[in-house]
Motif scaffolding. Structure first.
Motif, mmCIF file in Angstrom:
data_model
loop_
_atom_site.group_PDB
_atom_site.id
_atom_site.type_symbol
_atom_site.label_atom_id
_atom_site.label_comp_id
_atom_site.label_asym_id
_atom_site.label_seq_id
_atom_site.Cartn_x
_atom_site.Cartn_y
_atom_site.Cartn_z
ATOM 1 N N PRO A 145 37.290 44.633 35.087
ATOM 2 C CA PRO A 145 35.921 44.886 34.620
ATOM 3 C C PRO A 145 34.925 43.805 35.045
ATOM 4 O O PRO A 145 33.768 44.094 35.360
ATOM 5 N N PHE A 146 35.378 42.544 35.071
ATOM 6 C CA PHE A 146 34.501 41.452 35.495
ATOM 7 C C PHE A 146 34.057 41.642 36.943
ATOM 8 O O PHE A 146 32.870 41.461 37.276
ATOM 9 N N LEU A 147 34.987 42.025 37.827
ATOM 10 C CA LEU A 147 34.633 42.230 39.231
ATOM 11 C C LEU A 147 33.712 43.437 39.406
ATOM 12 O O LEU A 147 32.806 43.419 40.244
ATOM 13 N N VAL A 148 33.926 44.480 38.614
ATOM 14 C CA VAL A 148 33.050 45.653 38.680
ATOM 15 C C VAL A 148 31.634 45.270 38.252
ATOM 16 O O VAL A 148 30.645 45.618 38.909
ATOM 17 N N ASP A 149 31.511 44.546 37.148
ATOM 18 C CA ASP A 149 30.194 44.118 36.677
ATOM 19 C C ASP A 149 29.549 43.110 37.619
ATOM 20 O O ASP A 149 28.323 42.927 37.607
ATOM 21 N N ALA A 150 30.381 42.448 38.441
ATOM 22 C CA ALA A 150 29.835 41.513 39.434
ATOM 23 C C ALA A 150 29.369 42.237 40.688
ATOM 24 O O ALA A 150 28.867 41.588 41.615
ATOM 25 N N GLY A 151 29.538 43.565 40.734
ATOM 26 C CA GLY A 151 29.009 44.350 41.839
ATOM 27 C C GLY A 151 30.031 44.879 42.814
ATOM 28 O O GLY A 151 29.663 45.516 43.809
ATOM 29 N N LEU A 152 31.326 44.675 42.556
ATOM 30 C CA LEU A 152 32.354 45.166 43.471
ATOM 31 C C LEU A 152 32.573 46.653 43.218
ATOM 32 O O LEU A 152 32.785 47.077 42.076
ATOM 33 N N ASP A 153 32.514 47.475 44.281
ATOM 34 C CA ASP A 153 32.699 48.910 44.108
ATOM 35 C C ASP A 153 34.175 49.236 43.902
ATOM 36 O O ASP A 153 35.059 48.440 44.235
ATOM 37 N N LEU A 154 34.436 50.426 43.373
ATOM 38 C CA LEU A 154 35.798 50.813 43.018
ATOM 39 C C LEU A 154 36.715 50.895 44.238
ATOM 40 O O LEU A 154 37.903 50.550 44.146
ATOM 41 N N ALA A 155 36.194 51.347 45.364
ATOM 42 C CA ALA A 155 37.026 51.443 46.558
ATOM 43 C C ALA A 155 37.513 50.062 46.991
ATOM 44 O O ALA A 155 38.693 49.866 47.309
ATOM 45 N N SER A 156 36.596 49.099 46.985
ATOM 46 C CA SER A 156 36.975 47.736 47.367
ATOM 47 C C SER A 156 37.946 47.145 46.356
ATOM 48 O O SER A 156 38.897 46.451 46.730
ATOM 49 N N LEU A 157 37.698 47.432 45.068
ATOM 50 C CA LEU A 157 38.598 46.937 44.037
ATOM 51 C C LEU A 157 39.991 47.530 44.205
ATOM 52 O O LEU A 157 41.004 46.839 43.991
ATOM 53 N N GLY A 158 40.051 48.804 44.615
ATOM 54 C CA GLY A 158 41.347 49.429 44.856
ATOM 55 C C GLY A 158 42.107 48.756 45.975
ATOM 56 O O GLY A 158 43.330 48.567 45.893
ATOM 57 N N ILE A 159 41.399 48.377 47.030
ATOM 58 C CA ILE A 159 42.046 47.670 48.139
ATOM 59 C C ILE A 159 42.542 46.306 47.686
ATOM 60 O O ILE A 159 43.651 45.877 48.027
ATOM 61 N N VAL A 160 41.726 45.613 46.881
ATOM 62 C CA VAL A 160 42.113 44.295 46.369
ATOM 63 C C VAL A 160 43.367 44.405 45.513
ATOM 64 O O VAL A 160 44.331 43.644 45.685
ATOM 65 N N ASN A 161 43.377 45.376 44.593
ATOM 66 C CA ASN A 161 44.515 45.527 43.684
ATOM 67 C C ASN A 161 45.743 46.095 44.386
ATOM 68 O O ASN A 161 46.875 45.789 43.995
ATOM 69 N N GLY A 162 45.531 46.913 45.406
ATOM 70 C CA GLY A 162 46.643 47.553 46.080
ATOM 71 C C GLY A 162 47.228 46.708 47.193
ATOM 72 O O GLY A 162 48.162 45.923 46.991
ATOM 73 N N ALA A 163 46.654 46.842 48.390
ATOM 74 C CA ALA A 163 47.203 46.143 49.552
ATOM 75 C C ALA A 163 47.140 44.633 49.385
ATOM 76 O O ALA A 163 48.113 43.919 49.649
#
Length: 420
Positions: A240-258
């Motif tokens: 949630p912190f990264l989302v509120d900092a402006g990171l989009d869900l697609a980028s967050l998915g890449i960060v959490n996944g690969a």
């Protein structure tokens, strides 16, 4: 028929690693992918939250661990670990196949299916952990735990990432069928490996009372609770912190996944090498200090604002994947050292259940603090807790107290054929 050549430490590490990957595939599908698929089909958020009932078997598995362990280690004869893994794995695979047929939109049916799968997977975990403690000598504990933690990152990436790609391209039913087939393949090396030499007689009767009567095991429970709090509580609000900092869900998915899989798997292997060389205590302390610094940096970034997203993403990967993987390899090596080999499935399960319980409780508390006082307060308090935990961890993770002479004689007589 047992496959020849699978009785070496390396082969055993790979075999148990396959099981850990499979268990994490199930967790990834359940907690990572399934909520997204349900939401895509229009289910409400409060209904989707019911899928988290599947965490209960992992928290409560210590209740049936004694029965599993007594069946797994009969009074005489070889271990039944492989039969437990075989039956449990087939139940998990059948559950995924059934879940693929009923569809993600059928909430009552899918929750019932994932509960059965979680119950079977948590039972398999009891047998797998017990077999790992028995089969791996102390010098190989680090590699066993590297397989456990690294397998968790790999399995989660498959279950929460690849599975969604398969759903998008092949549909729900075919994606679940492929996951079921993958579970069977991942379990084959363990099921086909030869059973270790069996002792002539096992006089010890595994029980929770025997586990809790040992001071070193009680100290391990305190260590498990403290370490879970310091390493996991602050991380629950990272997404949630990264989302509120402006990171989009697609980028967050890449960060959490690969990204998370690559960093976590690499640091799990590094942790295994470090534990083998220096032991678990210094590695745990190093991970605590590093996590405290990372959490302090996250708190500062929230208070100051304007921190570049690239720095936040890098910090998130280092803290949530790298440092945690390094620390938990060492923690699980400590769990192995604390577990009585005569009932390792019970002892290891108790320690893991404490970890799961504290993690679940901490998620609620971290959310409340972040909501009322901001992310900076959540990260800052977690950093302070990690710093304060360093001397306590050093004390709690001292070398386990040796068994009494009577217990030692019993353990040696039961395990001599296995460890030789």
């Amino acid at each position: 028929m047992a496959v020849r050549g699978l009785d070496s430490p390396v082969a055993m590490v790979l075999a148990i690693g396959g099981l850990y990957v499979g268990q994490s595939v199930i967790s990834g599908v359940t907690f990572g992918a399934l909520p997204s698929v349900m939401r895509d089909q229009g289910l409400s958020l409060d209904m989707i939250g019911l899928t988290y009932l599947a965490v209960l078997p992992w928290v409560l598995k210590f209740l049936w661990a004694p029965a599993v362990e007594r069946y797994r280690l009969p009074r005489a004869g070889e271990s039944r670990s492989r039969s437990i893994v075989l039956v449990g794995g087939l139940v998990c695979a059948a559950g995924l196949l059934l879940g693929g047929l009923v569809g993600a939109g059928n909430l009552a049916a899918i929750v019932a299916v994932i509960l059965v799968v979680a119950l079977a997977a948590s039972t398999v975990d009891i047998a797998c952990d017990g077999q790992a403690v028995e089969s791996l000598s102390v010098k190989h504990h680090g590699w066993g735990n590297a397989a456990q933690v690294g397998g968790a990152y790999l399995g989660s990436a498959i279950g929460a990432g690849l599975f969604l790609v398969l759903v998008a391209h092949l549909g729900w039913t075919h994606a679940m069928t492929l996951m079921a087939a993958l579970l069977v393949l991942l379990g084959l090396p363990f099921v086909l490996s030869p059973a270790p030499p069996a002792p002539a007689h096992r006089p010890h009767r595994p029980s929770l009372r025997s586990a809790l009567a040992r001071p070193e095991l009680r100290r391990g429970l305190a260590l498990s609770a403290l370490y879970a709090a310091t390493q996991k509580w602050g991380m629950t609000m990272l997404g949630p912190f990264l989302v509120d900092a402006g990171l989009d869900l697609a980028s967050l998915g890449i960060v959490n996944g690969a990204g998370g899989m690559a960093v976590g798997f690499a640091c799990a292997l590094l942790g295994g090498a470090c534990v083998r060389r220096w032991g678990s205590r210094p590695v745990m302390i190093l991970a605590l200090a590093a996590q405290a610094l990372a959490l302090a940096a996250l708190a500062a970034s929230d208070w100051t604002k304007g921190t570049p997203q690239e720095f936040l993403v890098a910090l998130a990967l280092v803290s949530s994947s790298g440092i945690m993987a390094l620390g938990f390899v060492a923690l699980y090596a400590q769990f192995m050292a604390l577990s009585d080999p005569r009932q390792a499935g019970i002892d290891f399960t108790l320690l893991q259940s404490m970890d799961a319980l504290v993690s679940m409780m901490g998620g609620l508390g971290a959310g409340w603090i972040s909501q009322h006082y901001g992310y900076g307060a959540c990260f800052g308090l977690s950093a302070a807790l990690a710093f304060m935990a360093i001397p306590i961890t050093a004390r709690l993770s001292s070398r386990p107290k040796p068994l009494s002479s009577h217990e030692e004689q019993g353990a040696m007589s039961e395990l001599a054929p296995i460890k030789s």
